[in-house]
Design a protein around this motif. Structure first.
Motif, PDB file in Angstrom:
ATOM      1  N   HIS A   1      39.718  22.710 106.882  1.00 11.20           N
ATOM      2  CA  HIS A   1      40.666  22.728 105.767  1.00 11.20           C
ATOM      3  C   HIS A   1      40.068  23.475 104.568  1.00 11.20           C
ATOM      4  CE1 HIS A   1      43.679  21.434 102.885  1.00 11.20           C
ATOM      5  NE2 HIS A   1      42.740  20.893 102.138  1.00 11.20           N
ATOM      6  N   LEU A   2      38.829  23.149 104.243  1.00 15.06           N
ATOM      7  CA  LEU A   2      38.186  23.798 103.098  1.00 15.06           C
ATOM      8  C   LEU A   2      37.909  25.271 103.374  1.00 15.06           C
ATOM      9  CD1 LEU A   2      35.735  20.965 101.993  1.00 15.06           C
ATOM     10  CD2 LEU A   2      37.774  21.764 100.787  1.00 15.06           C
TER      11      LEU A   2
ATOM     12  N   LEU B   1      29.517  25.137 104.608  1.00 17.97           N
ATOM     13  CA  LEU B   1      30.548  24.608 105.503  1.00 17.97           C
ATOM     14  C   LEU B   1      30.413  25.180 106.906  1.00 17.97           C
ATOM     15  CD1 LEU B   1      33.569  24.762 103.041  1.00 17.97           C
ATOM     16  CD2 LEU B   1      32.632  22.670 104.046  1.00 17.97           C
ATOM     17  N   ARG B   2      30.052  26.442 106.998  1.00 19.64           N
ATOM     18  CA  ARG B   2      29.900  27.055 108.315  1.00 19.64           C
ATOM     19  C   ARG B   2      28.694  26.492 109.072  1.00 19.64           C
ATOM     20  NH1 ARG B   2      32.702  31.148 110.307  1.00 19.64           N
ATOM     21  NH2 ARG B   2      34.386  32.020 109.060  1.00 19.64           N
ATOM     22  N   LYS B   3      27.682  26.069 108.341  1.00 19.61           N
ATOM     23  CA  LYS B   3      26.539  25.425 108.991  1.00 19.61           C
ATOM     24  C   LYS B   3      26.984  24.125 109.651  1.00 19.61           C
ATOM     25  CE  LYS B   3      23.167  27.380 105.791  1.00 19.61           C
ATOM     26  NZ  LYS B   3      22.424  27.150 104.536  1.00 19.61           N
ATOM     27  N   VAL B   4      27.797  23.356 108.939  1.00 17.34           N
ATOM     28  CA  VAL B   4      28.300  22.103 109.504  1.00 17.34           C
ATOM     29  C   VAL B   4      29.212  22.395 110.692  1.00 17.34           C
ATOM     30  CG1 VAL B   4      29.665  20.033 109.050  1.00 17.34           C
ATOM     31  CG2 VAL B   4      28.108  20.890 107.303  1.00 17.34           C
ATOM     32  N   MET B   5      30.031  23.434 110.589  1.00 19.70           N
ATOM     33  CA  MET B   5      30.934  23.795 111.678  1.00 19.70           C
ATOM     34  C   MET B   5      30.149  24.108 112.950  1.00 19.70           C
ATOM     35  SD  MET B   5      34.101  26.522 111.589  1.00 19.70           S
ATOM     36  CE  MET B   5      33.076  27.981 111.420  1.00 19.70           C
ATOM     37  N   LYS B   6      28.950  24.681 112.791  1.00 20.49           N
ATOM     38  CA  LYS B   6      28.137  25.033 113.957  1.00 20.49           C
ATOM     39  C   LYS B   6      27.626  23.804 114.708  1.00 20.49           C
ATOM     40  CE  LYS B   6      26.407  29.595 112.547  1.00 20.49           C
ATOM     41  NZ  LYS B   6      25.198  30.399 112.266  1.00 20.49           N
ATOM     42  N   LEU B   7      27.680  22.639 114.064  1.00 26.17           N
ATOM     43  CA  LEU B   7      27.253  21.416 114.738  1.00 26.17           C
ATOM     44  C   LEU B   7      28.256  20.963 115.795  1.00 26.17           C
ATOM     45  CD1 LEU B   7      26.002  19.284 111.701  1.00 26.17           C
ATOM     46  CD2 LEU B   7      24.582  20.275 113.499  1.00 26.17           C
ATOM     47  N   ASN B   8      29.478  21.457 115.689  1.00 21.21           N
ATOM     48  CA  ASN B   8      30.515  21.042 116.620  1.00 21.21           C
ATOM     49  C   ASN B   8      30.164  21.476 118.037  1.00 21.21           C
ATOM     50  OD1 ASN B   8      33.017  20.124 117.610  1.00 21.21           O
ATOM     51  ND2 ASN B   8      33.899  22.162 117.372  1.00 21.21           N
ATOM     52  N   ARG B   9      30.157  20.531 118.960  1.00 24.14           N
ATOM     53  CA  ARG B   9      29.785  20.835 120.342  1.00 24.14           C
ATOM     54  C   ARG B   9      30.795  21.762 121.013  1.00 24.14           C
ATOM     55  NH1 ARG B   9      28.392  15.236 120.282  1.00 24.14           N
ATOM     56  NH2 ARG B   9      26.211  14.820 120.783  1.00 24.14           N
ATOM     57  N   HIS B  10      32.028  21.684 120.571  1.00 30.21           N
ATOM     58  CA  HIS B  10      33.098  22.421 121.236  1.00 30.21           C
ATOM     59  C   HIS B  10      33.599  23.534 120.320  1.00 30.21           C
ATOM     60  CE1 HIS B  10      32.941  19.221 124.157  1.00 30.21           C
ATOM     61  NE2 HIS B  10      33.182  18.342 123.217  1.00 30.21           N
TER      62      HIS B  10
ATOM     63  N   GLN C   1      28.555  30.543  98.676  1.00 27.02           N
ATOM     64  CA  GLN C   1      27.622  29.456  98.952  1.00 27.02           C
ATOM     65  C   GLN C   1      28.327  28.280  99.604  1.00 27.02           C
ATOM     66  OE1 GLN C   1      24.121  29.351  98.551  1.00 27.02           O
ATOM     67  NE2 GLN C   1      24.586  27.635  99.888  1.00 27.02           N
ATOM     68  N   MET C   2      29.510  27.959  99.118  1.00 26.70           N
ATOM     69  CA  MET C   2      30.264  26.846  99.710  1.00 26.70           C
ATOM     70  C   MET C   2      30.641  27.149 101.157  1.00 26.70           C
ATOM     71  SD  MET C   2      32.735  25.364  96.667  1.00 26.70           S
ATOM     72  CE  MET C   2      33.250  26.953  95.989  1.00 26.70           C
ATOM     73  N   VAL C   3      31.085  28.369 101.407  1.00 27.02           N
ATOM     74  CA  VAL C   3      31.454  28.755 102.768  1.00 27.02           C
ATOM     75  C   VAL C   3      30.235  28.717 103.684  1.00 27.02           C
ATOM     76  CG1 VAL C   3      32.221  30.675 104.217  1.00 27.02           C
ATOM     77  CG2 VAL C   3      33.466  30.116 102.117  1.00 27.02           C
ATOM     78  N   ALA C   4      29.090  29.206 103.197  1.00 21.81           N
ATOM     79  CA  ALA C   4      27.872  29.214 104.015  1.00 21.81           C
ATOM     80  C   ALA C   4      27.493  27.797 104.442  1.00 21.81           C
ATOM     81  CB  ALA C   4      26.728  29.860 103.241  1.00 21.81           C
TER      82      ALA C   4
END
Length: 211
Positions: free
Chosen positions: A86-87, A155-164, A150-153
């Protein structure tokens, strides 16, 4: 194990990057406990820079610190993933609107060149991932807002944690490419509203594929 050569920059920053890559490469998987003693011995350092590195990763959302239990690789829930997408949709759609309105012809050509490379990489998943990230990064650079970057960077790090990862879904790469094509058309037409909408749709579809 081969001896690690750490750069002259702050030791904890170097350690943070080493751990970050191990998390992204799934050597340290979501939910696993991070053995500080073992890592400190492996890297040949004291626990102080290691703990500072873990604080950095905790700030980024990659590590969760639990009282009296230590550090764990963050597990991303469905709710977390929806919030991140969403963000990202809000931030990157805003950037797309800016690019449509203000990018130079040369900058739009840079994005078109990356899109052309995406088209050639449809059957090369790892290469597609790499170029896809480069496209989004360049669009943000052109929009030129370092706070948003910086905010996007993060958030994208957290997105990379997604297994799928959304792009792993059968047919999603082709869908993503088509969405990029629609975005490029809006950018080249200098239609800021349409570019923002195409980017929002891109992230909404990505979330559905990742869920």
């Amino acid at each position: 194990m081969a001896e690690l050569s750490l750069s002259p920059r702050a030791l904890y920053e170097e350690v943070a990057e080493l751990l970050r890559q191990r998390i992204f490469n799934r050597e340290l998987t979501p939910g696993c406990w991070i053995d500080e003693l073992k890592l400190a011995e492996e890297y040949g350092i004291s626990r102080t820079p290691l703990r500072e590195a873990l604080k950095v990763l905790a700030t980024e959302g990659l590590v969760t610190m639990k009282v009296r239990r230590g550090a764990y690789v963050t597990e991303v829930s469905d709710s977390d993933l929806a919030d991140v997408y969403h963000l990202l949709a809000l931030l990157e759609s805003d950037a797309a609107g800016v690019v449509a309105a203000k990018a130079t012809p040369e900058q739009l050509q840079e994005l078109q060149t990356l899109h052309n490379e995406l088209e050639k990489a449809v059957d090369k998943r790892d290469r597609f991932f790499e170029i896809n990230e480069a496209f989004h990064t360049r669009l943000l650079e052109i929009a030129n807002n370092r706070w948003r970057d910086q905010m996007v960077a993060d958030l994208r790090k957290v997105m990379k944690l997604n297994r799928h990862n959304s792009l792993l879904k059968n047919g999603r790469i082709e869908e993503s490419l088509a969405e990029h094509g629609a975005l490029m058309a809006a950018l080249k037409a200098r239609d800021a509203a349409a570019a923002a909408q195409r980017m929002r749709e891109h992230f909404n579809n990505g979330l559905q594929a990742a869920a």
